[in-house]
Design a protein around this motif. Structure first.
Motif, short mmCIF file in Angstrom:
data_model
loop_
_atom_site.label_atom_id
_atom_site.label_comp_id
_atom_site.label_asym_id
_atom_site.label_seq_id
_atom_site.Cartn_x
_atom_site.Cartn_y
_atom_site.Cartn_z
N UNK A 1 0.83 -1.21 0.00
CA UNK A 1 0.00 0.00 0.00
C UNK A 1 0.87 1.26 0.00
N UNK A 2 0.42 2.22 -0.77
CA UNK A 2 1.09 3.53 -0.86
C UNK A 2 0.04 4.62 -0.84
N UNK A 3 0.36 5.72 -0.19
CA UNK A 3 -0.42 6.95 -0.31
C UNK A 3 0.32 7.81 -1.31
N UNK A 4 -0.40 8.27 -2.33
CA UNK A 4 0.26 9.01 -3.41
C UNK A 4 -0.42 10.34 -3.67
N UNK A 5 0.38 11.32 -4.00
CA UNK A 5 -0.13 12.56 -4.57
C UNK A 5 -0.38 12.26 -6.04
N UNK A 6 -1.45 12.82 -6.60
CA UNK A 6 -1.82 12.55 -7.99
C UNK A 6 -1.54 13.79 -8.82
N UNK A 7 -0.62 13.65 -9.76
CA UNK A 7 -0.30 14.73 -10.70
C UNK A 7 -1.08 14.46 -11.98
N UNK A 8 -2.13 15.25 -12.19
CA UNK A 8 -2.98 15.00 -13.35
C UNK A 8 -3.06 16.17 -14.31
N UNK A 9 -2.56 17.33 -13.93
CA UNK A 9 -2.54 18.47 -14.84
C UNK A 9 -1.11 18.68 -15.33
N UNK A 10 -0.94 19.38 -16.44
CA UNK A 10 0.42 19.65 -16.92
C UNK A 10 1.31 20.31 -15.86
N UNK A 11 0.77 21.27 -15.12
CA UNK A 11 1.57 21.96 -14.10
C UNK A 11 1.98 21.00 -12.98
N UNK A 12 1.05 20.18 -12.54
CA UNK A 12 1.36 19.22 -11.48
C UNK A 12 2.37 18.19 -11.95
N UNK A 13 2.25 17.73 -13.19
CA UNK A 13 3.20 16.75 -13.70
C UNK A 13 4.58 17.37 -13.88
N UNK A 14 4.63 18.62 -14.29
CA UNK A 14 5.93 19.25 -14.44
C UNK A 14 6.61 19.42 -13.09
N UNK A 15 5.88 19.82 -12.08
CA UNK A 15 6.45 20.02 -10.74
C UNK A 15 6.87 18.69 -10.13
N UNK A 16 6.01 17.68 -10.27
CA UNK A 16 6.34 16.36 -9.74
C UNK A 16 6.88 16.41 -8.32
N UNK A 17 7.97 15.73 -8.09
CA UNK A 17 8.62 15.70 -6.77
C UNK A 17 9.83 16.63 -6.70
N UNK A 18 9.89 17.61 -7.59
CA UNK A 18 10.99 18.58 -7.58
C UNK A 18 11.11 19.27 -6.22
N UNK A 19 12.34 19.47 -5.81
CA UNK A 19 12.70 20.25 -4.63
C UNK A 19 12.26 19.64 -3.29
N UNK A 20 11.72 18.43 -3.30
CA UNK A 20 11.42 17.76 -2.04
C UNK A 20 12.70 17.14 -1.50
N UNK A 21 12.96 17.37 -0.22
CA UNK A 21 14.16 16.84 0.40
C UNK A 21 13.95 15.46 0.99
N UNK A 22 12.68 15.04 1.13
CA UNK A 22 12.37 13.76 1.76
C UNK A 22 11.03 13.26 1.23
N UNK A 23 10.93 11.96 1.05
CA UNK A 23 9.67 11.33 0.68
C UNK A 23 9.46 10.19 1.66
N UNK A 24 8.40 10.24 2.48
CA UNK A 24 8.16 9.15 3.43
C UNK A 24 8.11 7.80 2.70
#
Length: 177
Positions: free
Chosen positions: A54-77
């Motif tokens: 099981x995973x909890x996920x953020x959903x990138x469904x718009x062009x802006x969200x997909x472009x940003x993705x996981x950029x600049x995050x220092x940690x991902x649980x």
């Protein structure tokens, strides 16, 4: 509203690699709207021989969200990730890149039926020049892509042909025999 897995996987927008690159018109438009959109979150399951994961996920469904993705995050649980959804099938040559992404990631490319068709590991790109960052193509056509911490899939025995589902919304699928 309960959607089928197929409807969920198909319910997104297409975006080519060119639109991901800063300096392009599409890239500029995507960056301009990136901060104004809230990202949906959902729980999903990856079915493999070692059981559902099981995973909890953020959903990138718009062009802006997909472009940003996981950029600049220092940690991902450990039990979190990001799901990129596309309305149309993306060609095998379409790729993801790691510009301004600080953590190493795994990416699983998922077909229309929810099956993983390719898995890549992507190290961060340390260059300030986006053109110097390598692209990571799927090598197979896909409708969605799932990013997790690097090593997540290998540590759990998740492999190509395993299945991704959204419990409670899309039912469950089983690994291929």
């Amino acid at each position: 509203m309960n959607l089928t897995r197929r409807q969920l996987l198909n319910a997104s927008l297409g975006l080519s690699l060119a639109a991901l690159l800063p300096g392009t018109v599409l890239g500029a438009l995507a960056w301009a709207g990136a901060d104004n959109e809230s990202v949906d979150r959902l729980s999903l399951a990856i079915h493999s021989e070692s059981g559902p994961h099981r995973l909890d996920v953020d959903v990138a469904k718009t062009p802006a969200q997909r472009q940003q993705g996981l950029m600049e995050r220092e940690h991902l649980p450990e039990q979190q990730g990001m799901l990129f959804r596309f309305e149309n099938e993306q060609p095998a040559g379409n790729a993801f890149w790691m510009y301004r992404t600080l953590i190493p990631l795994d990416i699983a490319f998922i077909d229309k039926e929810g099956r993983i068709v390719a898995i890549n590991t992507m190290p961060p790109c340390e260059s300030d020049n986006p053109g110097a960052c390598p692209a990571y193509p799927a090598g197979a056509a896909y409708y969605s892509a799932l990013e997790t911490n690097a090593g997540y899939f290998a540590a759990r025995g998740i492999k190509v042909s395993d299945c991704v589902s959204v419990p409670g919304e899309a039912g469950f699928c089983q690994p291929a025999d």
